[in-house]
Design a protein around this motif. Structure first.
Motif, mmCIF file in Angstrom:
data_model
loop_
_atom_site.group_PDB
_atom_site.id
_atom_site.type_symbol
_atom_site.label_atom_id
_atom_site.label_comp_id
_atom_site.label_asym_id
_atom_site.label_seq_id
_atom_site.Cartn_x
_atom_site.Cartn_y
_atom_site.Cartn_z
ATOM 1 N N ASN A 10 2.625 -114.172 -123.592
ATOM 2 C CA ASN A 10 1.713 -114.181 -122.461
ATOM 3 C C ASN A 10 0.506 -113.301 -122.778
ATOM 4 O O ASN A 10 0.387 -112.722 -123.854
ATOM 5 C CB ASN A 10 2.434 -113.718 -121.194
ATOM 6 N N LEU A 11 -0.394 -113.188 -121.800
ATOM 7 C CA LEU A 11 -1.633 -112.441 -122.022
ATOM 8 C C LEU A 11 -1.347 -110.975 -122.311
ATOM 9 O O LEU A 11 -1.982 -110.368 -123.193
ATOM 10 C CB LEU A 11 -2.539 -112.582 -120.794
ATOM 11 N N PHE A 12 -0.386 -110.389 -121.591
ATOM 12 C CA PHE A 12 -0.054 -108.984 -121.814
ATOM 13 C C PHE A 12 0.447 -108.764 -123.239
ATOM 14 O O PHE A 12 0.058 -107.794 -123.906
ATOM 15 C CB PHE A 12 1.005 -108.544 -120.803
ATOM 16 N N GLU A 13 1.314 -109.654 -123.719
ATOM 17 C CA GLU A 13 1.842 -109.505 -125.073
ATOM 18 C C GLU A 13 0.752 -109.685 -126.119
ATOM 19 O O GLU A 13 0.747 -109.011 -127.152
ATOM 20 C CB GLU A 13 2.986 -110.504 -125.289
ATOM 21 N N LYS A 14 -0.175 -110.607 -125.864
ATOM 22 C CA LYS A 14 -1.289 -110.788 -126.800
ATOM 23 C C LYS A 14 -2.157 -109.537 -126.863
ATOM 24 O O LYS A 14 -2.548 -109.089 -127.956
ATOM 25 C CB LYS A 14 -2.130 -111.994 -126.387
ATOM 26 N N LEU A 15 -2.466 -108.967 -125.695
ATOM 27 C CA LEU A 15 -3.314 -107.773 -125.664
ATOM 28 C C LEU A 15 -2.628 -106.582 -126.321
ATOM 29 O O LEU A 15 -3.255 -105.832 -127.084
ATOM 30 C CB LEU A 15 -3.683 -107.443 -124.215
ATOM 31 N N THR A 16 -1.338 -106.385 -126.031
ATOM 32 C CA THR A 16 -0.628 -105.258 -126.647
ATOM 33 C C THR A 16 -0.504 -105.438 -128.148
ATOM 34 O O THR A 16 -0.529 -104.449 -128.894
ATOM 35 C CB THR A 16 0.770 -105.109 -126.026
ATOM 36 N N ARG A 17 -0.381 -106.670 -128.616
ATOM 37 C CA ARG A 17 -0.338 -106.892 -130.069
ATOM 38 C C ARG A 17 -1.674 -106.526 -130.713
ATOM 39 O O ARG A 17 -1.714 -105.887 -131.770
ATOM 40 C CB ARG A 17 0.001 -108.357 -130.364
ATOM 41 N N ILE A 18 -2.766 -106.937 -130.079
ATOM 42 C CA ILE A 18 -4.091 -106.591 -130.610
ATOM 43 C C ILE A 18 -4.297 -105.079 -130.600
ATOM 44 O O ILE A 18 -4.773 -104.495 -131.583
ATOM 45 C CB ILE A 18 -5.183 -107.303 -129.783
ATOM 46 N N LEU A 19 -3.911 -104.431 -129.501
ATOM 47 C CA LEU A 19 -4.056 -102.978 -129.425
ATOM 48 C C LEU A 19 -3.203 -102.277 -130.476
ATOM 49 O O LEU A 19 -3.646 -101.309 -131.102
ATOM 50 C CB LEU A 19 -3.662 -102.492 -128.023
ATOM 51 N N GLY A 20 -1.968 -102.767 -130.654
ATOM 52 C CA GLY A 20 -1.087 -102.140 -131.626
ATOM 53 C C GLY A 20 -1.590 -102.275 -133.055
ATOM 54 O O GLY A 20 -1.593 -101.308 -133.823
ATOM 55 N N LEU A 21 -2.013 -103.500 -133.405
ATOM 56 C CA LEU A 21 -2.409 -103.766 -134.792
ATOM 57 C C LEU A 21 -3.782 -103.185 -135.129
ATOM 58 O O LEU A 21 -4.002 -102.735 -136.266
ATOM 59 C CB LEU A 21 -2.401 -105.274 -135.057
ATOM 60 N N PHE A 22 -4.698 -103.215 -134.170
ATOM 61 C CA PHE A 22 -6.083 -102.888 -134.501
ATOM 62 C C PHE A 22 -6.603 -101.610 -133.836
ATOM 63 O O PHE A 22 -7.760 -101.259 -134.047
ATOM 64 C CB PHE A 22 -6.987 -104.065 -134.118
ATOM 65 N N LEU A 23 -5.763 -100.924 -133.075
ATOM 66 C CA LEU A 23 -6.211 -99.669 -132.485
ATOM 67 C C LEU A 23 -5.196 -98.552 -132.728
ATOM 68 O O LEU A 23 -5.520 -97.552 -133.385
ATOM 69 C CB LEU A 23 -6.450 -99.849 -130.984
ATOM 70 N N ILE A 24 -3.978 -98.700 -132.211
ATOM 71 C CA ILE A 24 -2.996 -97.614 -132.291
ATOM 72 C C ILE A 24 -2.617 -97.320 -133.742
ATOM 73 O O ILE A 24 -2.681 -96.158 -134.192
ATOM 74 C CB ILE A 24 -1.753 -97.978 -131.459
ATOM 75 N N ALA A 25 -2.195 -98.370 -134.478
ATOM 76 C CA ALA A 25 -1.791 -98.144 -135.870
ATOM 77 C C ALA A 25 -2.937 -97.609 -136.727
ATOM 78 O O ALA A 25 -2.747 -96.655 -137.497
ATOM 79 C CB ALA A 25 -1.225 -99.437 -136.457
ATOM 80 N N PRO A 26 -4.167 -98.166 -136.651
ATOM 81 C CA PRO A 26 -5.260 -97.585 -137.443
ATOM 82 C C PRO A 26 -5.572 -96.136 -137.074
ATOM 83 O O PRO A 26 -5.850 -95.320 -137.960
ATOM 84 C CB PRO A 26 -6.443 -98.505 -137.124
ATOM 85 N N LEU A 27 -5.514 -95.788 -135.771
ATOM 86 C CA LEU A 27 -5.790 -94.403 -135.374
ATOM 87 C C LEU A 27 -4.739 -93.449 -135.934
ATOM 88 O O LEU A 27 -5.067 -92.362 -136.430
ATOM 89 C CB LEU A 27 -5.848 -94.300 -133.851
ATOM 90 N N LEU A 28 -3.473 -93.842 -135.853
ATOM 91 C CA LEU A 28 -2.424 -92.994 -136.415
ATOM 92 C C LEU A 28 -2.571 -92.873 -137.929
ATOM 93 O O LEU A 28 -2.322 -91.809 -138.503
ATOM 94 C CB LEU A 28 -1.051 -93.557 -136.052
ATOM 95 N N THR A 29 -2.973 -93.972 -138.576
ATOM 96 C CA THR A 29 -3.165 -93.924 -140.027
ATOM 97 C C THR A 29 -4.315 -92.987 -140.394
ATOM 98 O O THR A 29 -4.213 -92.192 -141.343
ATOM 99 C CB THR A 29 -3.444 -95.339 -140.563
ATOM 100 N N LEU A 30 -5.409 -93.057 -139.644
ATOM 101 C CA LEU A 30 -6.546 -92.176 -139.916
ATOM 102 C C LEU A 30 -6.185 -90.708 -139.686
ATOM 103 O O LEU A 30 -6.744 -89.814 -140.332
ATOM 104 C CB LEU A 30 -7.732 -92.570 -139.036
ATOM 105 N N SER A 31 -5.246 -90.477 -138.763
ATOM 106 C CA SER A 31 -4.861 -89.088 -138.489
ATOM 107 C C SER A 31 -4.155 -88.439 -139.671
ATOM 108 O O SER A 31 -4.035 -87.205 -139.716
ATOM 109 C CB SER A 31 -3.959 -89.028 -137.255
#
Length: 839
Positions: A10-31
């Motif tokens: 659904n839309l929520f799962e699509k948005l959380t996948r985008i946030l996880g792959l392209f925001l949360i994981a990259p930010l943690l990696t940069l840290s």
């Protein structure tokens, strides 16, 4: 339509996948960049803090030298009051120099101010911190990789687990801001409470979730509720306004959180153990054993290193600290079980272990040679720190791992697995042998025989299709063909099995089909096929972007599972075989098409031989006809001939439909018409008898329009009967009046209970009678305008002085130019010109 268990997100799962792959994981990696820098800069005060009290002191460390004691409560750091652990973290965050720090502590009711001069971080501590950093980064990157490749629930929960573990291990940088540290510690509490729920969810769904209509997703999401409720309670109790009034409640909430965590972890382990012990699902069992091996190999050394560090913190042997790197094995084992389809056999796991074991050994040997050898040499000669050397080695190791892995893998395969190379060559030789074959049947049998020799399955069937046809099976043995006699001869492309294979496009085991196919609304054909064949493995054959067919393997004769090496070889061969089979099918189709074209050309020649090929002319008249089919053969018919009494007979017909069926009816019609025309001189009686014949010839819904006329040169009388044709038009260049010949009856073949009327008219010299089928007036141009009858009549009137042959040429040329190159209907016309009456 098949309801696959791979539920559309659904839309929520699509948005959380985008946030996880392209925001949360990259930010943690940069840290990890500031984390790595801080590891080499973070000063060592020589004590540990628990709830603002000094819990332990390093013997001979800076804190002990400054006079701090166990149990001292920290009140302030460099004059900044400390009332919570978040305040302590914020106060400590800004200290990355070795400058003295003033601690204000309370001891037995008295307040002391002590100045502590920290030591630089020790090598053992840095190695430990770096191992946690690398392990956390490995969790994060492996989870990101799996989630980027798969978007199902198993991959989603694995990514969540890896992100939570990565957050805990990475320990994102502290900042000297109380608000920031409060948020960070709240996130850490939330992560700790979410881990048990995601741990249990993962093992409930792995290796593939079983769906029950409407309930499973809600139940899985409900597993997160206890963690969220406990987090909100702890968050409220931690606020200063409530904490003073509810200090007695917080320990109970913390105890409840501990019970919740232990309960969920225990439930996950129970599910995990039950799936390991299931003997009826061997593929699932091998995956669980790989995860168990990864957990033991990853956690036990890590726990051992922690115990050794606590028992002997001053140990000069660094090997215990390196055991913390074993944590990397945990996400690797999980990712291997998720991303590798099919059974994870011992040979495959052992080979992977050897490859990465030798790779780790090479990296460690390189580390000791560079850091211990070269680093100490540089430190003694040039008085420089070994820390930059350590960072350089870590960075260089990350760059050389991939090429080293390839070299190690090649050496291990050549040394320990020569059979792997031999099997790979055998698959390659089978592919080469197939390319030398032209006939599709030879390719099919050669493919089946070669696979049978290589894998020794108890049953092996090839299902293949061409164009839009269903899949038909090709058995390897005649006995197998007899066993398949009770099955439908083909499998539709819209079957649930075909749709599933086209979607997955990889080898799939029957055990996986049980989770994917049998929980959907599968039609009996797919289920019956799989059950009857006792399929163990299906290998789709993909060519381009479509499913060309698939191979159905039974169990191996040795009862062994199809290994990862088998899957790799079959997948490689399937790609080559799919393209090859399609090319051979296209070759066969082209031969059949050429044969059909030759037969159609012959049919066209025969059909044209049944029509007059030139104009018929004498001193009294000229009659000409022309026919153009929209296909190779058509259903229009015209004829003219001299009867035995000297009169002129002529006919025009339009059979419903196009192509070969219409042509066959036209041929039968011509034979029947000539027989009736010779025996009868009244057109309406000929039409009546012809209708009886056609009624028994055509199927329901088919019909034939027919016009038959007899013109007598002596009198100029034309007798005719029109059975549903476009009314022929009588024209004269000296008159503006036109006459239309409509008298007759309905089309032929609809009913045999209708009588036909006969019409008569007098034709004079210079009269012209034009007969035509509706293909002339139904022609359309690009603007979808019809070449209607007024256009046709105007063309006739403008060219009446032309001979019949020339006028027909002009008419057909004009219509073809109007409509363009595409022919949409058969076109036929006859033009009769009266020159004189016979005296």
């Amino acid at each position: 339509m098949l309801n696959f268990p791979a539920i559309k997100p659904n839309l929520f799962e699509k948005l959380t996948r985008i946030l996880g792959l392209f925001l949360i994981a990259p930010l943690l990696t940069l840290s990890t960049i500031p984390i790595a820098i801080h590891i080499t800069q973070k000063p060592d005060f020589g004590f540990a803090v628990n709830q603002l009290e000094i819990g332990s002191l390093d013997p001979g460390g800076p804190a002990q030298k400054a006079g701090l004691r166990t149990g001292d409560k920290i009140l302030a750091v460099d004059g900044v009051p400390v009332t919570k652990m978040t305040h302590w973290f914020a106060a400590k965050a800004g200290h990355y120099q070795l400058n003295p720090v003033l601690f204000k502590v309370q001891r037995m009711g008295l307040v002391y101010s002590l100045l502590v001069t920290p030591d630089p971080p020790g090598q053992m501590r840095m190695i430990h911190d770096f191992s946690l950093l690398v392990s956390g980064l490995a969790f994060l990157l492996i989870g990101w990789w799996v989630f980027s490749k798969r978007s199902d629930l198993v991959a989603r929960n694995f990514f969540a687990l890896c992100t939570l573990f990565g957050f805990m291990l990475l320990d994102i940088p502290d900042l000297p801001l109380v608000g920031y540290m409060t948020v960070k510690e709240s996130l850490r509490t939330l992560v700790q409470l979410m881990l048990p729920a995601y741990f249990l969810r993962f093992f409930l769904q792995f290796p593939s979730p079983r769906f029950q209509p409407g309930g499973s997703l809600r139940r899985w999401r409900s597993l997160l509720w206890p963690g969220w409720i406990l987090f909100l309670l702890l968050l409220v109790l931690d606020s200063s306004a409530v904490l003073t009034q509810s200090a007695s409640i917080q320990p109970w909430i913390e105890l409840l959180a501990l019970v919740y965590s232990l309960g969920f972890f225990l439930a996950g382990l129970v599910v995990f153990t039950k799936r390991i012990l299931r003997r009826d699902r061997p593929i699932q069992r091998t995956k669980m054993l790989v995860i168990l091996t990864g957990l033991l190999a990853g956690l036990l050394p890590f726990m051992g290193s922690m115990i050794m560090a606590n028992l002997n913190p001053d140990s000069s042997l660094p090997m215990w600290q390196y055991l913390s790197f074993s944590l990397i094995l945990v996400p690797i084992s999980f990712a291997l079980a998720i991303m590798r389809y099919g059974a994870l056999d011992k040979s495959f796991v052992l080979r992977i272990s050897l490859i990465y074991g030798f790779l780790t050994l090479i990296v460690l040997v390189g580390y000791f040679l560079v850091v211990v050898g070269l680093g100490q040499l540089l430190a003694s000669l040039f008085r420089i720190s070994t820390y930059p050397v350590l960072l350089t080695v870590v960075a260089a190791s990350s760059l050389t791992v991939l090429p080293l892995r390839r070299l190690v893998q090649g050496w291990i395969d050549d040394t320990f697995y020569p059979a792997r190379k031999a099997n790979l060559e055998a698959i390659g030789n089978l592919g080469k042998g197939l390319t030398a074959l032209i006939d599709i049947d030879d390719v099919n049998q050669s493919l089946l025989n070669g696979l049978n020799d290589l894998f020794r399955p108890e049953d092996l069937v090839l299902f293949i299709q061409s164009d839009e046809e269903p899949f038909h099976f090709v058995p390897i043995r005649q006995q197998q063909a007899q066993n398949l006699a009770n099955l439908p001869p083909s499998l539709p492309q819209t079957s649930s099995l075909a749709i599933l294979l086209d979607r997955l496009r990889r080898p799939i085991f029957s055990e996986e089909l049980e989770d994917m196919l049998f929980t959907g609304d599968s039609e009996p054909g797919s289920l019956g096929l799989l059950t009857h064949l006792k399929v163990n493995l299906l290998v789709p054959l993909i060519s381009g972007n479509r499913l060309l067919g698939f191979l159905a393997f039974g169990s191996k004769s040795s009862d062994a599972l199809y290994s990862q090496e088998d899957l790799s070889h079959l997948n490689q061969l399937a790609v080559q075989a799919g393209s090859l089979l399609e090319s051979r099918l296209l070759y066969r189709d082209s031969l059949e098409q050429k044969k059909t074209e030759t037969e159609l050309e012959l049919a066209r020649t025969i059909q044209h031989s049944l029509l007059p090929n030139e104009a018929l002319e004498d001193e009294c008249f000229v009659i000409a006809g022309r026919n153009e089919s929209c296909r190779m053969v058509g259903g229009d018919y015209f004829d003219y001939f001299l009867r035995s009494d000297g009169s002129l007979g002529f006919a025009l017909a339009d059979v419903s439909g196009k192509g070969i069926p219409a042509a066959l009816h036209m041929t039968s019609l011509r034979v029947a018409f000539r027989q009736e025309a010779e025996a009868e001189d009244q057109p309406h009686l000929v039409i009546k008898r012809l209708n009886d014949t056609v009624f028994n010839l055509v199927s329901t819904g088919q019909f034939i329009c027919f016009f038959y006329g007899i013109w007598h040169p002596e009198t100029g009388i034309l007798n005719y009967c029109n059975a549903g044709c476009e009314p022929p038009v009588l024209l004269n260049p000296n008159q503006s009046f036109h006459q239309y010949l409509r008298k007759g009856g309905p089309v032929l073949g609809v009913t045999n209970e209708h009588d036909y009327r006969q019409g008569s008219l007098q034709m004079a010299p210079q009269d012209r009678l034009f007969l035509f089928t509706d293909g002339l007036t139904d022609e359309q141009n690009e603007d979808e305008e019809f070449f209607d009858f007024p256009r046709l009549l105007a063309l006739l009137e403008a060219n009446l002085v032309s001979t019949p042959v020339h006028l027909l040429d002009k008419i057909f040329a004009s219509i073809n130019t109007f409509g363009g190159p595409d022919r949409t209907d058969d076109k036929t016309a006859i033009l009769l010109e009266v020159k004189n009456l016979r005296s």
